[in-house]
Design an enzyme around this catalytic site. Structure first.
Site, mmCIF file in Angstrom:
data_model
loop_
_atom_site.group_PDB
_atom_site.id
_atom_site.type_symbol
_atom_site.label_atom_id
_atom_site.label_comp_id
_atom_site.label_asym_id
_atom_site.label_seq_id
_atom_site.Cartn_x
_atom_site.Cartn_y
_atom_site.Cartn_z
ATOM 1 N N HIS A 267 0.813 -1.218 0.000
ATOM 2 C CA HIS A 267 0.000 0.000 0.000
ATOM 3 C C HIS A 267 0.846 1.267 0.000
ATOM 4 O O HIS A 267 0.313 2.359 -0.188
ATOM 5 C CB HIS A 267 -0.921 0.006 1.224
ATOM 6 C CG HIS A 267 -1.903 1.129 1.210
ATOM 7 N ND1 HIS A 267 -2.838 1.289 0.215
ATOM 8 C CD2 HIS A 267 -2.076 2.182 2.045
ATOM 9 C CE1 HIS A 267 -3.559 2.370 0.446
ATOM 10 N NE2 HIS A 267 -3.111 2.939 1.564
ATOM 11 N N CYS A 268 2.157 1.167 0.186
ATOM 12 C CA CYS A 268 2.967 2.377 0.357
ATOM 13 C C CYS A 268 3.753 2.784 -0.882
ATOM 14 O O CYS A 268 3.500 3.831 -1.468
ATOM 15 C CB CYS A 268 3.935 2.190 1.533
ATOM 16 S SG CYS A 268 3.104 2.129 3.136
ATOM 17 N N ILE A 269 4.719 1.968 -1.276
ATOM 18 C CA ILE A 269 5.692 2.412 -2.278
ATOM 19 C C ILE A 269 5.059 2.681 -3.648
ATOM 20 O O ILE A 269 5.444 3.634 -4.322
ATOM 21 C CB ILE A 269 6.852 1.411 -2.412
ATOM 22 C CG1 ILE A 269 7.409 1.078 -1.032
ATOM 23 C CG2 ILE A 269 7.965 1.989 -3.265
ATOM 24 C CD1 ILE A 269 8.515 0.055 -1.051
ATOM 25 N N ILE A 271 2.169 3.829 -4.240
ATOM 26 C CA ILE A 271 1.117 4.834 -4.149
ATOM 27 C C ILE A 271 1.606 6.170 -3.602
ATOM 28 O O ILE A 271 1.379 7.233 -4.177
ATOM 29 C CB ILE A 271 -0.042 4.305 -3.271
ATOM 30 C CG1 ILE A 271 -0.733 3.135 -3.989
ATOM 31 C CG2 ILE A 271 -1.037 5.403 -2.938
ATOM 32 C CD1 ILE A 271 -1.797 2.463 -3.174
ATOM 33 N N ASP A 272 2.285 6.117 -2.463
ATOM 34 C CA ASP A 272 2.597 7.341 -1.720
ATOM 35 C C ASP A 272 3.347 8.399 -2.520
ATOM 36 O O ASP A 272 3.052 9.601 -2.379
ATOM 37 C CB ASP A 272 3.380 6.997 -0.451
ATOM 38 C CG ASP A 272 2.567 6.117 0.494
ATOM 39 O OD1 ASP A 272 1.353 5.968 0.261
ATOM 40 O OD2 ASP A 272 3.146 5.587 1.453
#
Length: 433
Positions: A267-269, A271-272
């Site tokens: 969910h992080c790399i 998207i963020d």
């Protein structure tokens, strides 16, 4: 008794909204520390499982839920927010199809909190987002009925730093960045997290904390893009990028190893970084470095598919009509989390090419309908006969459960995206992709 005294005496009621890979382990830590925790989630199935003392996340044992049962109350009744002293938001912040922030979950949650907001409450956002979300957008929603942040309630941001199934760090042993709208808000937030984590790192503003989380993940995205690009270049040059990385990381300073793969997941790399790219437009600034890294990383599944097509072609086979088995749907090894997994894109691309595709994942027995995919597939069991029947086996996620020697003995062709097979570039059965 003021809020900090309530927190330090463990008499503060903690409400956590979103009981996923961030919210659930956080809830368990507060329970373990002696707090009474109410977990809020819109998914009634999750709530019911938790009430039964069962976990739906692989690396969180049922025993952790059951052991904290007396202190932990899962619910989908958001009216109970009015009885909370501290409310922590751990909801998704995905991208839409145009790769722009989808703040629906955060802002809808904030509207619900505003409905039940009480004087003296602390509201903390943990979801990764762009600078300005908390002390501009959320603050505006929370103040619509006349309450003032920093006076009537406290507002803060403290970014999550979860890494599912990591063995060397856990929620309580990862230092926690904390911030607050005012000094009073910061003091309350620091007291809250000091009760469960080994160390807190106060920063001067909410925007600094929001930017800190983005920097952490942009740093990883850019470096992964670098090794992904080098993988493609070195492949043309007949050089094994994994061997290069192993040699380079023997340098005791000035180098940190990052590894290529079939694309970014989690969910992080993936998207963020695009949250900052989107926000930068407001300041008439183009984040070229971030966008280039995103472009390279999002192209990796296409590269893997092309390598598969080339390998099949060398063996007198076309990708259209070929039987392909993908090993691993989770975005990383030994977890049951398939958020933004590159394996999902691989499944879609192989099908578009006309291949007959199956998958196996010991942790994901079926693929439900997802935000951007509706694949409706179930994991097939592995056996000598099934593996041998495929024209190519694509190793997308290198779960420890897989027997790689057995796989090598029975597969006709292996497309290895993780260097799990550990063979040289000259091996005829394994293609590194």
């Amino acid at each position: 008794m003021d809020l900090i005294e309530k927190i330090e005496s463990k008499k503060a009621n903690i409400g956590i909204i979103g009981l996923g890979y961030v919210g659930l382990p956080l809830a368990m830590e507060f329970c373990k520390a002696g707090f009474t925790v109410v977990g809020f989630d819109i998914d009634d199935k999750k709530v019911e499982l938790l009430r039964q003392g069962k976990s739906y996340i692989k690396h969180i044992d049922d025993s952790r839920i059951a052991d904290n049962g007396s202190r932990f109350s899962p619910t989908s009744d958001f009216s109970k927010l009015s009885a909370m002293d501290c409310i922590i938001i751990c909801v998704p912040t995905p991208l839409n199809r145009n790769r722009e922030p989808d703040m629906t979950y955060v802002f809808n949650t904030t509207k619900i909190i505003a409905k039940y907001l009480q004087k003296g409450q602390l509201i903390v956002l943990e979801s990764t987002t762009y600078p300005g979300t908390t002390d501009e957008d959320m603050k505006k929603i929370l103040e619509e009925k006349g309450s003032k942040a920093g006076e009537d309630f406290c507002l803060a941001f403290s970014p999550e730093r979860e890494d599912p199934n990591r063995k060397d760090f856990s929620t309580s042993t990862i230092p926690k960045v904390v911030s607050g709208y005012t000094k009073k808000c910061l003091a309350a937030t620091k007291a809250l997290y000091d009760s469960i984590v080994i160390k807190t790192i106060p920063v001067s503003s909410i925007k600094v904390a929001e930017a800190t989380k983005l920097l952490e993940n942009i740093y990883r995205s850019v470096n992964i893009a670098l090794v992904n690009e080098l993988k493609m270049l070195f492949d043309r040059m007949g050089i094994d990028v994994w061997e290069v990385i192993e040699a380079a990381k023997t340098k005791p300073f000035g180098f940190q190893a990052f590894y290529p793969g079939p694309g970014l997941g989690g969910h992080c790399i993936p998207i963020d970084p695009f949250y900052l790219t989107w926000k930068a437009r407001e300041y008439e600034f183009t984040t070229r470095f971030i966008e280039l890294a995103g472009e390279i990383n999002t192209q990796m599944p296409y590269y893997v598919v092309q390598k598969t097509a080339d390998a099949l072609n060398e063996r007198g086979r076309t990708i259209k009509g070929a039987k392909i088995l993908i090993l691993g749907i989770a975005y990383k090894k030994n977890v049951d989390d398939m958020r933004e997994s590159p394996s999902l894109k691989l499944l879609e691309l192989y099908k578009e090419k006309g291949a007959v595709v199956d998958y196996n994942d010991p942790y994901i027995p079926e693929i439900p309908k997802l935000r951007h995919y509706n694949l409706d597939m179930k994991s097939i069991p592995l056996s000598n006969d099934t593996v041998t029947s495929y024209d190519a086996v694509v190793l997308s996620t290198d779960h420890s459960d897989y027997d790689y020697q057995w796989l090598y003995a029975h597969a006709r062709l292996i497309i290895d995206t993780r260097n799990a097979m550990g063979v040289s570039l000259n091996d005829r059965k394994v293609v590194k992709a």
